[in-house]
Every structure is written in structure tokens, then in C-alpha cells.
Design a protein around this motif. Structure first.
Motif, short mmCIF file in Angstrom:
data_model
loop_
_atom_site.label_atom_id
_atom_site.label_comp_id
_atom_site.label_asym_id
_atom_site.label_seq_id
_atom_site.Cartn_x
_atom_site.Cartn_y
_atom_site.Cartn_z
N LEU A 1 -21.25 29.05 -35.07
CA LEU A 1 -21.24 29.85 -36.29
C LEU A 1 -19.86 29.89 -36.94
N GLU B 1 -18.67 28.69 -39.55
CA GLU B 1 -18.64 28.88 -41.00
C GLU B 1 -19.03 30.30 -41.41
N ASN B 2 -19.56 31.08 -40.47
CA ASN B 2 -20.04 32.43 -40.81
C ASN B 2 -18.96 33.48 -40.53
N ASP B 3 -17.82 33.31 -41.16
CA ASP B 3 -16.68 34.17 -40.83
C ASP B 3 -16.20 35.01 -41.99
N ASP B 4 -16.71 34.81 -43.16
CA ASP B 4 -16.24 35.62 -44.29
C ASP B 4 -17.36 35.69 -45.32
N ARG B 5 -18.26 36.64 -45.10
CA ARG B 5 -19.39 36.80 -45.99
C ARG B 5 -19.26 38.13 -46.71
N GLU C 1 -20.41 41.52 -45.17
CA GLU C 1 -19.82 42.06 -43.94
C GLU C 1 -18.90 43.23 -44.28
N SER D 1 -25.64 36.89 -36.71
CA SER D 1 -25.36 35.48 -36.98
C SER D 1 -23.99 35.32 -37.62
N SER D 2 -23.04 36.02 -37.03
CA SER D 2 -21.65 35.95 -37.48
C SER D 2 -20.80 35.29 -36.41
N GLU E 1 -31.14 40.39 -38.74
CA GLU E 1 -30.07 39.74 -39.50
C GLU E 1 -29.73 40.60 -40.71
N PHE F 1 -28.21 37.85 -45.79
CA PHE F 1 -28.24 36.57 -45.09
C PHE F 1 -29.64 35.97 -45.15
N GLU G 1 -30.45 34.85 -48.70
CA GLU G 1 -29.87 33.55 -49.01
C GLU G 1 -30.76 32.40 -48.56
#
Length: 556
Positions: free
Chosen positions: A240, A242-246, A249, A324-325, A367, A371, A374
Motif C-alpha cells: 500500500l 501509494e496509499n499514504d496521503d489521501r 485521512e 487500506s492505508s 474501508e 475510498f 473512488e
């Protein structure tokens, strides 16, 4: 210190419990690990990154039930822990939510608060951190105890069976987790997000044991002040990454949405909450438990002891960043390492041949609604307070009654029954109006009164809602959000469990210990099966309201 000991007439006394299973005859310690918020599929998602001695201890050397579920609707922390401890559904053990309305006082109450047993002050510690947990924030009393737990636990029955010679201990990052698992006869300690100390209440002790005072005096939670929570391996090694700055959050007072996360200071008010939601929180819980095992002499005599350790960081991370982070993947890797070290300590201190391990979770986790949106799923966010105001306004317009809804603390709506009766109104008509209004809104799946309407009978959710119902504590209408939609208080919590959907009910159940043959079992089992299986294996009285079935793979 509160204890009620019942005099027991003993016909015949044995130095240890007589067990039907030969391999279980010398179990000196039962270790029940609960991972708060561990949705079962996360173990499979991350299993290739786990060490050999953490989760893989169960996955490779134990019985792993991959299709285990809670059977109640309100999948919250106290509800799941109490279910695992008692083997009963909330309708019987009484913990129908983290909080509920007290009809006598008219106030919401935190499930384990107890004014008669205040918190035991920790010498040399003070301060009051900012509280982001809505359930704890509503507590009217500073005390804590299991007095609202209406059923006995496995630990209670083990204590009774051995005539008080078994030691029962519950430890957690959260007070409600430790209290539920320790039961009525055990002792409980939990991490304070106000002070950074492990604390207890006067229900359990008049003063702190020396080893607890010594532990707290070292102030181990302060080690991260002003430092960073960083990834333990290169970022490209994470599924994951790429799931670091959504944008959905949460940045908890400067903690940030991106690695590395910076710890604040105690003066900020949220430092110890930051500790709880990072690997440090789980590491402190494990190290405190190790200290307790050694100081209290757990597993050192012929009478089986019981240790419950509940880890809280996975749940806290999920609430802010989602399951999913990148934060979730890192916290799972680090918890696996913490478990490996914890199990290695216990094996050396007591002997692996003398320890029965069991691992599960109090609930899963959805989730983030955004997310899922999307990816194309229709989701919505609803907030209790706003819904209550809108519903009351509509009821006033339709029936001419003000504030017909006393309280809406998810999942229950509590009606002002006296006001409705005094106005000469039909309560059933009020319920019909509320149900029709709510079920017409995006993000709401069902609103079910105590007496369901005809079209609701037989619904997929009727059984879980009924198993969550207690006549004195549950509200008048149960409200369930649509899959992956949000229903909770407005605040720092960005994603919330508590639904009856499979992602919230699906948790692992795993056993490992002497005589247990490794296997993966895919048939559906329930969390109410855990306590009765332990009772059967250890030869104790079955907990008073246990509703489950014995897991044959563990006891045969």
C-alpha cells in the motif's frame, strides 16, 4: 477494593484441573490475545511480510479459523471483548454498546464507568489529555469496573474452579478492553491517554503493586516525545505504498497524513493518544504484560492462570487512516514483530509446552467511504447529531411534539416515551415515521424498532439486531448504515466500525498450544465459541450465558 467471594463446598479437591485432553493437563497459562479492529482478511493480505514467530505461530502451527464472525449487530469494542470473554451474545452479557442511555438518569453512560470505584491515582502522574474517543468523553463518573457485565467470563469460571488459586489478569491500551476480559474476579490495567501511565481503579486495588509503581516511574511512554514514527523498511516494499496521503485521512493535531509522522509533546494534549495509535503503544502493552507475568508469577504453579492482552493500535490507526492505508500495513508489520517478541518471552519464562494461546479480534473495520466511492460504490456520511435534529424537526411538523427523540447514540435511537404518551400520540406511528424517514436517506440500510414492522421480519439483519438487544439498555430503534457508509458522531474519527456487515463481523479465531494440530478451517464459526471451548479444554464450569459451540479441532 471490591470483591465478592462465594463459599464453595468442595466434594473432592485435586491439585490441578482434571482435563479430558492429555496434552492439556499441564497448561499453566492461557494467553488470550485480542487485536482491536483486526479484520480477518488483513492477515492474508500481509502474511508474506510477517515474521515466523508472530501471527505465523498460529497460521503455521495452530488451528486457524478463516471464516469466524461476531453474530451481533453493533460491532464495537466493549461488545466484542465481552462476547469473547463470556461466550455470550450482547443480549445476555448486557454490553450492547460502548455507551447507552440510562433511562433513570436520562444521561448517556459509558459502559464500564462506576462512581463507586474511582480511578486509582498514579503516584507522580497528572494531566488531562484531549479525549477523541466519543464513548469515553461522555463518561459522567471517573471510576471503572465490570459491574455492568451481566455474565461470567471464562476467567471468572477458571478462578472459581480452582477455588481462587488461579490468577486472572487483563491488560490493554483501552480501559474497556481490559475490564471486559478480566471479568469480575480478575485484575485489570490499561494505558491512560491522559498521563501515559498504566492505571487501574479501586475496584481492583487499594494501592498499586510495587512493580506497577516501578514501571510507571520510568515513564516509558515519554520516549517518543518530539521524535518520528517512520517506516521500518523501504517504502517500495509495501503493498500500500501509494496509499499514504489521501484527503479523507485525519491529521491529528500535526501528526500528519504522510510518513514520517511527528510525535508532539504531552503539553499538546494528544501526545499519549499518538503513542496509543503507533507501534509504541502496542510495544508498551506487551512489555507491561511481560513485567506482570514475571512479577505476579503467572504460570509458575499447578493452577492454570489466565492473561488477556488486548492491543489497540490497529484500531486507532484504522479510525484515522483506514484499513487500506500505508499506516495500517506498517502497524500490522510492527504488531507482528511485537507478538513474536512477546511469545518468545512467554515461552522462555514459562515454557511453550505449558501455554495455550488464543487470538481473535473484537470487530473488523470498513474501508473509508471515500475510498470505496473512488472505486465506484455509492456511499454516504451521516452524523448522529444532525440526524437527530432533522428527525425531531420532522416529527414536530408531523405530530406537533417537540424533541420526541431523547438521544441518538449510534446505533440506538431513544424516544421520549413519557412525552409521547402525555401528548396522546401513538408511539408506533412515531416509529413508523422515523423508520420511513431514515430508510429514505442515502447511507442508511435499515431502522428497526424493538417490535419490527412486518416487512422487516426475516431480514438478513434481524437476527444480529435481536442478538444485540437488551430490554433495559437498548434503544427504541436500531439504525444500521448501508455498506461502507459512515454513521457516527462528527469529530476526529474518519471511519467507524459498528455495523452488522461482514467486514465488521469477520475476525480471526486462532488457537496454538500443546496437542493442537496445525490446520486451516474454513467453515463458519463464531466468537461465542471461544469461551466455551476454553472451558471445555480446561475443565471449568461453562460461563453463565455462553451460547457457542465447542471447536472440535482444538479439544480433540
Amino acid at each position: 477494593m471490591y470483591r465478592t467471594l462465594i463459599t464453595i463446598v468442595v466434594v473432592a479437591f485435586l491439585p490441578s484441573i482434571a482435563l479430558a485432553q492429555e496434552d492439556a493437563q499441564d497448561i499453566r497459562l492461557v494467553v488470550q490475545v485480542t487485536v482491536d479492529g483486526l479484520r480477518a482478511d488483513l492477515l492474508q493480505r500481509y502474511q508474506d511480510s510477517f515474521s515466523h514467530g508472530g501471527f505465523h505461530r498460529f497460521m503455521e502451527r495452530g488451528v486457524w479459523y478463516t471464516n469466524a464472525h461476531h453474530m451481533h449487530a453493533n460491532t464495537e469494542t466493549i461488545v466484542g471483548h465481552a462476547t469473547l470473554a463470556t461466550g455470550a451474545h450482547p443480549s445476555e452479557h448486557g454490553m450492547i454498546g460502548n455507551a447507552w442511555l440510562d433511562r433513570v438518569t436520562g444521561h448517556l453512560g459509558y459502559g464500564i464507568e462506576d462512581s463507586e470505584h474511582p480511578l486509582l491515582p498514579v503516584p507522580g502522574f497528572g494531566g488531562k489529555g484531549q479525549q477523541i474517543d466519543p464513548s469515553q468523553a461522555i463518561a459522567q463518573a471517573g471510576g471503572r469496573s465490570p459491574r455492568n457485565l451481566l455474565a461470567t467470563t471464562f476467567g471468572d469460571e477458571l478462578f472459581k474452579t480452582n477455588n481462587g488459586r488461579s490468577k486472572i489478569l487483563g491488560i490493554s491500551g483501552k480501559d474497556r478492553s481490559a475490564v471486559a476480559m478480566a471479568g469480575h474476579f480478575g485484575d485489570a490495567f490499561w494505558f491512560s491517554t491522559s498521563t501515559g501511565a498504566f492505571e487501574t481503579s479501586e475496584y481492583y486495588f487499594n494501592s498499586y503493586p510495587d512493580w506497577v509503581t516501578e514501571w510507571n516511574s520510568q515513564r516509558p511512554a515519554d520516549v517518543a516525545i518530539g521524535t518520528l514514527w517512520e517506516l521500518s523498511t523501504p517504502k517500495e516494499s509495501y503493498l500500500l505504498a501509494e496509499n499514504d496521503d489521501r484527503p479523507y485521512e485525519v491529521d491529528l493535531k500535526g501528526f500528519g497524513r504522510v510518513f514520517p509522522h511527528r510525535y508532539g509533546t504531552p503539553e499538546d494534549g494528544l501526545y499519549y493518544t499518538q503513542v496509543l495509535l503507533t507501534p509504541l503503544g502496542d510495544e508498551l502493552t506487551a512489555r507491561f504484560a511481560e513485567t506482570a507475568v514475571h512479577a505476579e508469577g503467572l504460570g509458575q504453579d499447578a493452577f492454570t492462570d489466565y492473561l488477556s492482552v488486548s492491543f489497540s493500535a490497529v484500531d486507532a490507526v484504522n479510525h484515522l487512516f483506514g484499513p487500506s492505508s500505508l499506516e495500517n500495513e506498517e502497524i500490522m508489520r510492527r504488531l507482528d514483530q511485537t507478538l513474536e517478541q512477546f511469545f518468545a518471552f512467554l515461552d522462555q519464562e514459562i515454557g511453550a509446552e505449558h501455554i495455550l494461546y488464543v487470538l481473535s479480534a473484537d470487530h473488523g473495520m470498513p474501508e473509508m467511504p471515500e475510498f470505496m466511492a473512488e472505486m465506484g460504490l455509492s456511499t454516504a456520511r451521516n452524523y448522529n447529531g444532525a440526524l437527530k435534529d432533522a428527525l425531531n424537526a420532522n416529527l414536530a411538523a408531523e405530530f406537533g411534539i417537540q424533541d420526541a427523540i431523547l438521544q441518538f447514540f449510534r446505533p440506538y435511537i431513544y424516544l421520549d416515551r413519557q412525552a409521547i404518551a402525555a401528548a396522546g400520540l401513538d408511539k408506533r406511528a412515531i416509529e413508523r415515521s422515523i423508520v420511513d424517514d431514515l430508510e429514505s436517506r442515502d447511507g442508511i440500510a435499515i431502522a428497526m424498532p424493538r417490535n419490527p414492522f412486518p416487512e422487516q421480519i426475516g431480514d438478513f439483519l434481524e437476527g444480529p439486531i435481536r442478538r444485540n438487544f437488551h430490554p433495559q439498555r437498548s434503544g427504541d430503534i436500531y439504525v444500521a448504515q448501508a455498506p461502507y457508509s459512515f454513521l457516527f458522531e462528527a469529530g476526529a474519527v474518519a471511519v467507524m466500525h459498528g455495523s452488522p456487515w461482514r467486514y465488521d463481523t469477520h475476525v480471526p479465531i486462532m488457537f496454538s498450544g500443546p496437542g493442537i494440530e496445525p490446520q486451516v478451517v474454513s467453515r463458519q464459526v463464531s466468537t461465542v465459541d471461544v469461551a466455551i471451548t476454553l472451558s471445555n479444554l480446561l475443565g471449568t464450569t461453562i460461563p453463565s450465558s455462553a451460547a457457542g459451540q465447542i471447536l472440535d479441532e482444538v479439544v480433540r
